[in-house]
Write an enzyme that holds these catalytic residues in place. Structure first.
Site, PDB file in Angstrom:
ATOM      1  N   LYS A 101      27.784  62.145  21.876  1.00 42.51           N
ATOM      2  CA  LYS A 101      28.507  62.987  22.833  1.00 42.51           C
ATOM      3  C   LYS A 101      29.229  64.110  22.095  1.00 42.51           C
ATOM      4  CE  LYS A 101      27.667  60.695  26.713  1.00 42.51           C
ATOM      5  NZ  LYS A 101      28.646  59.949  27.497  1.00 42.51           N
TER       6      LYS A 101
ATOM      7  N   GLN B 257      29.435  46.799  20.831  1.00 39.23           N
ATOM      8  CA  GLN B 257      28.399  47.588  21.475  1.00 39.23           C
ATOM      9  C   GLN B 257      27.792  48.447  20.357  1.00 39.23           C
ATOM     10  OE1 GLN B 257      30.958  49.508  24.255  1.00 39.23           O
ATOM     11  NE2 GLN B 257      31.625  51.062  22.808  1.00 39.23           N
TER      12      GLN B 257
ATOM     13  N   ASP C 209      24.549  56.834  25.096  1.00 41.41           N
ATOM     14  CA  ASP C 209      24.914  56.697  23.680  1.00 41.41           C
ATOM     15  C   ASP C 209      25.347  55.279  23.323  1.00 41.41           C
ATOM     16  OD1 ASP C 209      27.147  57.031  25.327  1.00 41.41           O
ATOM     17  OD2 ASP C 209      28.366  57.869  23.698  1.00 41.41           O
TER      18      ASP C 209
ATOM     19  N   ASP D 204      37.971  45.787  22.300  1.00 39.98           N
ATOM     20  CA  ASP D 204      37.574  46.789  23.282  1.00 39.98           C
ATOM     21  C   ASP D 204      36.780  46.132  24.417  1.00 39.98           C
ATOM     22  OD1 ASP D 204      37.343  49.858  23.557  1.00 39.98           O
ATOM     23  OD2 ASP D 204      35.270  49.185  23.866  1.00 39.98           O
ATOM     24  N   ASN D 205      37.216  46.342  25.664  1.00 39.09           N
ATOM     25  CA  ASN D 205      36.480  45.833  26.828  1.00 39.09           C
ATOM     26  C   ASN D 205      35.979  44.395  26.692  1.00 39.09           C
ATOM     27  OD1 ASN D 205      36.681  48.092  28.483  1.00 39.09           O
ATOM     28  ND2 ASN D 205      34.963  49.106  27.472  1.00 39.09           N
TER      29      ASN D 205
ATOM     30  N   GLU E 130      41.817  44.502  25.422  1.00 37.70           N
ATOM     31  CA  GLU E 130      41.849  45.767  26.156  1.00 37.70           C
ATOM     32  C   GLU E 130      40.964  45.621  27.382  1.00 37.70           C
ATOM     33  OE1 GLU E 130      40.375  50.187  26.722  1.00 37.70           O
ATOM     34  OE2 GLU E 130      39.168  48.438  26.183  1.00 37.70           O
TER      35      GLU E 130
ATOM     36  N   LYS F  65      38.799  61.383  21.240  1.00 37.25           N
ATOM     37  CA  LYS F  65      37.646  60.491  21.296  1.00 37.25           C
ATOM     38  C   LYS F  65      36.367  61.223  20.877  1.00 37.25           C
ATOM     39  CE  LYS F  65      38.234  59.022  25.620  1.00 37.25           C
ATOM     40  NZ  LYS F  65      37.982  58.256  26.846  1.00 37.25           N
ATOM     41  N   TYR F  66      36.361  62.552  21.115  1.00 31.81           N
ATOM     42  CA  TYR F  66      35.114  63.294  20.844  1.00 31.81           C
ATOM     43  C   TYR F  66      35.288  64.402  19.815  1.00 31.81           C
ATOM     44  CZ  TYR F  66      34.303  60.987  25.259  1.00 31.81           C
ATOM     45  OH  TYR F  66      34.235  60.045  26.245  1.00 31.81           O
TER      46      TYR F  66
END
Lengths: 667, 667
Positions: B254, B314, B349, B385-386, B414, B527-528
């Site tokens: 991204k 992930q 992604d 994360d998640n 999270e 983040k990007y």
């Protein structure tokens, strides 16, 4: 590092099931319902991620090997619900199973896809899932599902594919054959006890058969009791509870007014069970024969009345057990049997059983056998005397044993003791329980106590049976409140609780003299002597009791307790509450003047929304005791109650459902 | 009829144990405590009849074979309590055992006996019980008890017998050897997880290492982060949380502001983990080497700061797993790997793992191995994360595995998702949990939410960690409230919850621009892309944050959540609450003006009795932010807060403990 999932049968079981209700102590004890009830079961079910889950309620009657399965519906916030009708009396079990349903997840996503290529790829995924369902399906469904999958693989037009993929009927067919390989099932199977209707709704009348003689001075008999049945039926009671009818001990017998030594004519306490004539399965000779008992029970049945017997597991010193089974009693170092005592008080006329006996199994068997004997004689209601002085495991076992053979058996626990002990007895199997009602008189006490009973954790297993008086309990309120006090307590008992009872004829004849000031014992108590009652006395409450019990029979709202709600009144002496039976639109509002001495008035404030009443349409309040009808409107209405005339209203609330073109305005 | 007691090991086990607390789902999950905590355990224990029972709390550390036993004391109403100190980090179990104690029952009754003959017979009974204790006793106790029994058998004077029978010291000796043959023990052993103090009390600072460069335009490194440590330490944070520091995928990367296609210089999202350079156990080459990481961790430790790493399970499409373990991913019919999606949204992604893989055991092992790798590198705090998009059984297993080896490990979940999912994760082992705090802004929302967190069922296992912002969450309140909004949310987070965190430097530099109107995404989100922050900016909140964190460190009241109580203020914009640490008489009262735009004032109404403050003695309110001191008295006191000057008071409440002869009046 240990192998993954040692405690996990399969790591792919991704659904979670939590907080199943109803639930008593995590499933250790049964919730209670009545035959015909819709049993509503809820659970929190969810999984990780965004997948869709499916949940089933599984339930079965004890003895059935296969589970019935009912799909659960989501209520939001991960709560799911389903129900089943418990058609018959007996034991049931229920649990919940849930799984990640890939077909449902696929369908949910498919409806949201927009790009043609995306739809085409997803259709192929769906085809695979549907082929899986087809493999599990049979007959026509199998063929249809195979056809559906083939079409999903061949159609290429995006719009056509979308319509095809979302076909409702085919989805229903696929839904019948879910992939349950990784279904999670709650390991606990929750027990449920289903009783007959009388377990929840009953009106009890307690009387001493030996006082039933038509002539003063003669020992009453079971035959004499038959003559009372029409009187009891007319008042509307459906349970006639007899204190113990067994032979009464002669050793250390108590005299009138609990005198330590009995006079020659003193009949003794019926709870001092056992003599040379026999024990717990024998009949007191002066009351009559087993044949007389059977006849009384049959005639009572014909009047709609069931006989309840007293189970009092203790012995007079001359009970046959004392000689035959010395190992069932505790022995004192002086060679005598340990009598009941609560130092410095002694009860030398009563031998308790020694439940820590080495021979406890035989003792348990014998005692359960006593209940079984009377059950085999047709008795199905047992009032159990002081169950809290016998071990809890005994009752849990004995009640289960009896109910296995006689699932319609009802056990009322007479445990006037600490709250947690009373709750434990209700949990382990007692059908109904005596309560603290007799000592709850003030408005805030009644509201707090009955809110707890009907909405607290006990609501699933503790069925209150409330008594304004018993042979042991003549409350201060009744001693000093006169006739209005008796009416107030009667109306409260009969409308606050679906099950209630009175000890008569003392109650309806307003007997109010205590043995000593400050005592709750009756003067000249029937526990120790025979009384003769004039049932025709003009001041009696029999007619009023009949009206109250008729209101209970005719209004389903009064036949269960869960709907009880209190409403504010701006007078601390006025108590207002409602009960409803939503399924038949029946609604009863009771207003009671708790002050037996003065006229009290105030503004009642009903929560019309919770009662389902329109705030702008008048409604009729039909007093089921006086017959008077009042037109009320809005939430606030005025009430005035004169204890000398009528200390209470028991209103059927009738909604206006017709227009002026109809004759009867209110239903 | 079945044999008595089929489900009862011995019908003589008469004691009952119910409702043990703490209890999470009937013992299915562990309650949580901190090393050094006094663990208070309560239970309902009782038996039938009038006998006296004895209750013991039994507890042990995991791995210990023998139970420790602590006598429980009655609290009334059949509730019993005892406690133990959980000295060290790790797993514990506890349960309760109870029995009918015939010696205690005998002693209770003996004290109430009056008649001489009665006392003599009872003395013989007691002698028998004491001889039983003597048989179980050893050494001197055995001899003394035998002697006592002999005396009870021989003394005949009633008064002497009474004194002898009630001897306290001998009773204590007999009490050491109770008859536990029929003791009942709760079959469930309740698990307890004991963590280190930081699990309950922690201040987190999140920053992107790649933005840590001192020169704008250069990619920051772990070495650059070292330079930030004194700044972070000065603000008072003790956890430095780094978003993933692993190689970032190149496939489908991204661009800035989440652009679908990355430009040539775009660094990509750190959560798109994995590339040819490696996966979850590798370091992003541009950040530095493993040696750099070790150095940073060591220097942080020297500043009192612990590094927390991000566990994000992930993969970027070019993660080595994608090639090496195709069986760990879900494949689409077109031969591609299923990317993350929430139709119609696609996240090409990111490849999620397929947890329903046939090879799930190997996948679980590999993922736990990732955590284990970083734990072996000294990391003890993991922000996950998640976690709610991976199966619950995986986390329960993996966390237990890691904590068996590293009991001091802390896992922060999270999971911004539905309440029951968040609770399940906390129950199954996560140490701390993100919350809905960011979206609770109104007074009633904050009161309801934090009352639930601190007094609801989750209080035993759900430890909130509250964040006013994260890289994903720039709330509307922060976007529009200006500097006062940042202060309000900081003070709320730091004083409502013992654990909180900020995402900086965005927070302390008041970054407030969203990517789009109505979005909670930051414009030019880190983040990007790489950002360069001016930590010296004069408007920054670093000094205030330092004062807030110092107040937390110096006031034990702010280091746990159970004591939180809200108090009324007659202004809907003013929120008042207190926390206390009773054991050290520390009491902090916070008053916050939730309106970032206007001066608000009102009357605060403290419940002085619950705070242990005398209603008639003035007390001092020492504002730990401004240093100002106010003299208050009685429950009602006036507060006015100007958001531009100081939107909040964090008061240490100091009681007047000295007279005028002392120099310092308030403690």
């Amino acid at each position: 590092m240990a192998e993954p999932g040692v405690n996990v049968s399969d790591g792919r079981m991704r659904a979670v099931i939590e907080r199943i209700t109803p639930c008593v102590d995590g499933g250790r004890f049964a919730a209670k319902r009545i035959a015909g009830d819709e049993v509503v079961v809820e659970a929190d079910c969810f999984t990780d991620g965004h997948d869709t889950i499916a949940c089933l309620l599984r339930w079965r009657r004890d003895g059935e090997s296969a589970w019935h399965e009912t799909p659960m519906a989501p209520l939001g916030n991960d709560r799911w619900r389903a129900s089943f009708v418990a058609k018959s009396v007996g034991g049931y079990r229920y649990t919940v199973t849930a799984w990640v349903d890939h077909f449902l997840s696929w369908r949910h996503d498919f409806a949201r896809r927009v790009e043609a290529e995306d739809l085409r790829v997803a259709a192929l995924v769906g085809a695979g899932l549907i082929e899986g369902a087809a493999e599990r399906a049979k007959g026509a469904d199998c063929t249809r599902l195979k056809g559906w999958a083939a079409q999903l693989r061949s159609v290429s037009d995006a719009q056509a594919l979308r319509t095809l993929g979302l076909d409702e009927e085919l989805a229903a067919a696929a839904g019948r054959y879910p992939d349950r390989r990784f279904a999670a099932t709650c390991p606990a199977e929750y027990p449920l006890v289903v009783d007959r209707a009388r377990a929840r709704f009953s009106a009890w009348y307690e009387m001493f058969p030996r006082s039933a003689s038509s002539e003063a001075g003669r020992h009453g008999t079971l035959r004499d009791c038959e003559a009372h049945l029409p009187y009891i039926a007319r008042m509307g009671f459906d349970v006639l509870y007899l204190p113990p009818i067994h032979p009464i001990g002669r050793v250390n017998r108590k005299g009138a007014n609990n005198a330590l030594v009995a006079g020659p004519g003193d009949p003794g306490s019926p709870w001092a069970i056992g003599s040379a004539e026999g024990g717990h399965t024998a009949l007191h000779p002066e009351l009559g024969t087993l044949e007389d008992f059977r006849r009384l029970a049959a005639r009572a049945r014909a009047c709609g009345i069931e006989i309840a017997l007293d189970i009092a597991f203790q012995c007079a010193p001359d009970h046959p057990y004392a000689g035959a089974h010395p190992e069932w009693f505790r022995w004192r170092p002086d060679g005598s049997v340990q009598y009941a005592e609560n130092p410095p008080k002694k009860y030398q006329d009563i031998f308790p059983f020694e439940f820590e006996s080495e021979d406890w199994r035989a003792l348990w068997n014998e005692l359960a056998g006593v209940i079984r004997y009377w059950a085999s004689e047709g008795v199905r209601i047992f009032r159990v005397d002081n169950p809290h002085t016998k071990p809890f495991p005994f009752w849990e076992w004995a009640i289960a044993e009896i109910k296995r053979e006689y699932p319609e058996a009802i056990f009322l626990a007479e445990a006037f003791t600490r709250p947690k002990v009373m709750h434990r007895l209700a949990k382990l199997g007692f059908t109904q329980s005596y309560t603290y009602f007799a000592w709850r008189n003030a408005k805030h006490e009644l509201i707090e106590y009955f809110t707890g009973l009907t909405q607290g954790s006990g609501r699933e297993y503790f069925r209150p049976n409330v008594w304004p008086n018993t042979p042991d309990i003549l409350t201060e309120y009744l001693q000093f409140g006169g006739r209005p006090a008796f009416i107030v307590r009667l109306v409260l008992a009969a409308t606050l609780a679906a099950s209630y009872g009175i000890y008569g004829p003392a109650f309806e004849l307003l007997e109010a003299a205590p043995r000593d000031p400050g005592s709750e014992e009756y003067l000249d108590s029937e526990k120790y002597q025979i009384r003769h009652w004039n049932l025709e006395a003009p001041h009696g409450l029999a007619d009023l009791i009949a009206r109250v019990n008729r209101a209970r029979r005719e209004n389903p709202a009064l036949q269960s307790d869960a709907s009880l709600r209190f409403f504010p009144v701006d007078n601390e002496s006025l108590l207002c509450y409602a009960k409803s039976a939503a399924e038949v639109e029946n609604l009863v509002v009771t207003v009671v003047n708790l002050d037996p001495h003065h006229v009290q008035s105030g503004w009642v404030e009903l929560d019309l929304a919770s009662l389902g009443i329109d705030a702008h349409t008048p409604y009729q309040m039909h007093d089921l005791l006086s017959g008077a009808r009042f037109l009320w409107s809005g939430p606030r209405n005025f009430v005035q109650l004169d204890p000398q005339r009528a200390p209470a209203h028991v209103f059927a609330l009738r909604r206006k459902v017709r227009t002026e073109r109809n004759f009867d305005y209110f239903l």
